[in-house]
Design an enzyme around this catalytic site. Structure first.
Site, PDB file in Angstrom:
ATOM      1  N   HIS A 136      38.457  32.988  35.361  1.00 12.23           N
ATOM      2  CA  HIS A 136      37.595  33.698  36.303  1.00 12.23           C
ATOM      3  C   HIS A 136      37.553  32.907  37.609  1.00 12.23           C
ATOM      4  O   HIS A 136      36.649  32.098  37.825  1.00 12.23           O
ATOM      5  CB  HIS A 136      36.189  33.844  35.714  1.00 12.23           C
ATOM      6  CG  HIS A 136      35.283  34.733  36.513  1.00 12.23           C
ATOM      7  ND1 HIS A 136      34.305  35.512  35.934  1.00 12.23           N
ATOM      8  CD2 HIS A 136      35.189  34.965  37.842  1.00 12.23           C
ATOM      9  CE1 HIS A 136      33.658  36.175  36.873  1.00 12.23           C
ATOM     10  NE2 HIS A 136      34.170  35.847  38.048  1.00 12.23           N
ATOM     11  N   GLU A 194      39.364  37.643  35.252  1.00 11.04           N
ATOM     12  CA  GLU A 194      38.071  38.252  35.524  1.00 11.04           C
ATOM     13  C   GLU A 194      37.677  38.016  36.974  1.00 11.04           C
ATOM     14  O   GLU A 194      38.055  37.009  37.581  1.00 11.04           O
ATOM     15  CB  GLU A 194      36.990  37.635  34.634  1.00 11.04           C
ATOM     16  CG  GLU A 194      37.187  37.831  33.157  1.00 11.04           C
ATOM     17  CD  GLU A 194      36.078  37.181  32.352  1.00 11.04           C
ATOM     18  OE1 GLU A 194      35.931  37.546  31.175  1.00 11.04           O
ATOM     19  OE2 GLU A 194      35.360  36.316  32.892  1.00 11.04           O
ATOM     20  N   HIS A 239      30.558  36.341  26.606  1.00  8.89           N
ATOM     21  CA  HIS A 239      29.502  35.561  27.246  1.00  8.89           C
ATOM     22  C   HIS A 239      28.537  35.002  26.202  1.00  8.89           C
ATOM     23  O   HIS A 239      27.869  35.738  25.496  1.00  8.89           O
ATOM     24  CB  HIS A 239      28.716  36.346  28.296  1.00  8.89           C
ATOM     25  CG  HIS A 239      28.160  35.437  29.372  1.00  8.89           C
ATOM     26  ND1 HIS A 239      27.024  34.673  29.212  1.00  8.89           N
ATOM     27  CD2 HIS A 239      28.620  35.138  30.602  1.00  8.89           C
ATOM     28  CE1 HIS A 239      26.793  33.974  30.295  1.00  8.89           C
ATOM     29  NE2 HIS A 239      27.766  34.222  31.156  1.00  8.89           N
TER      30      HIS A 239
END
Length: 248
Positions: free
Chosen positions: A43, A70, A190
């Site tokens: 990310h 991401e 997450h």
């Protein structure tokens, strides 16, 4: 099959804390794939505080599994991923200064915005996923964007798991049912860890991918990286084949 995608952001954070190249991000990328994970997630953020844009190009050269990038689809991010052409792009609505992703898209408000971004990604042959809170009402709007999958933001589940795991999982079960009805794939990510991953997949066996970074890297300090990845794979497999009390 539930794919395990290892998020390498924390490895980059550790490297950046001292400068230089320890730990070697590329070597870790090579190793986690060798140790059995089915994908790598990164990310990159605008401030480059962990994964840098240069890292994205470097890691791409050693990918032998799935590559998932991401990010919030800014112009700079879109240019990056359309150049790299990873296996998958997961669109996340985080701000530039966010410490970590903490919520999913409001797909009702951002349906047109996401549809435009996803169309551009698909024109480059990139599979797409939308980061979403466990809210069944938002799934139909997500489906209209053309996304292939939804990644359920599991932060709420992880926080509530220790207090009441059933209360924490129920919104995800209801959302997952609607995702399946809309013929989309279910991803999750997450704050997942070795403690809660089994229950999540046992109750939602239609999950096809989990993305885990922070906890996995922390657990590997005690257990070793290879052993930690193998522990995840074993728990995922065991939960996936268990048939009792599942929703589908």
């Amino acid at each position: 099959m539930v794919r395990l995608s290892v998020n390498l952001n924390k490895i980059a954070t550790l490297r950046n804390a001292r400068g230089g190249n320890i730990p070697d991000l590329l070597q870790v990328a090579i190793d986690v794939q060798k140790f059995g994970c089915q994908g790598i997630t990164i990310h990159p953020r605008p401030d480059g505080r962990h994964i840098t844009y240069k890292d994205v190009y470097d890691i791409n050269s050693v990918i032998t599994t799935e590559f998932n990038i991401e990010g919030n689809p800014s112009e700079k991010f879109m240019k990056l991923v359309m150049d790299i052409k990873p296996s998958q792009v997961t669109l996340v609505p985080d701000s530039d200064n966010a410490i970590t992703s903490d919520s999913g898209w409001n797909t009702f408000l951002y349906q047109d915005f996401l549809t435009d971004k996803i169309r551009k990604l698909k024109n480059h042959g990139i599979r797409t996923s939308i980061f979403l809170d466990p809210n069944p009402e938002l799934v139909s709007y997500a489906a209209k964007t053309g996304a292939d999958s939804i990644e359920l933001y599991t932060g709420y589940f992880s926080v509530g798991y220790s207090e009441n795991k059933w209360n924490s999982i129920n919104p995800y079960i209801e959302t997952a049912k609607i995702i399946v009805k809309n013929k989309m794939f279910i991803h999750a990510g997450h704050d997942l860890n070795l403690d809660n991953i089994y229950f999540l997949i046992e109750k939602i066996p239609n999950i096809s991918e989990v993305s885990i970074g922070h906890a996995l890297i922390c657990e590997s300090i005690y257990m070793g990286l290879e052993n930690t990845i193998q522990s995840y794979l074993k728990r995922i497999h065991k939960a996936r084949i268990k048939k009792n009390d599942t929703i589908f």
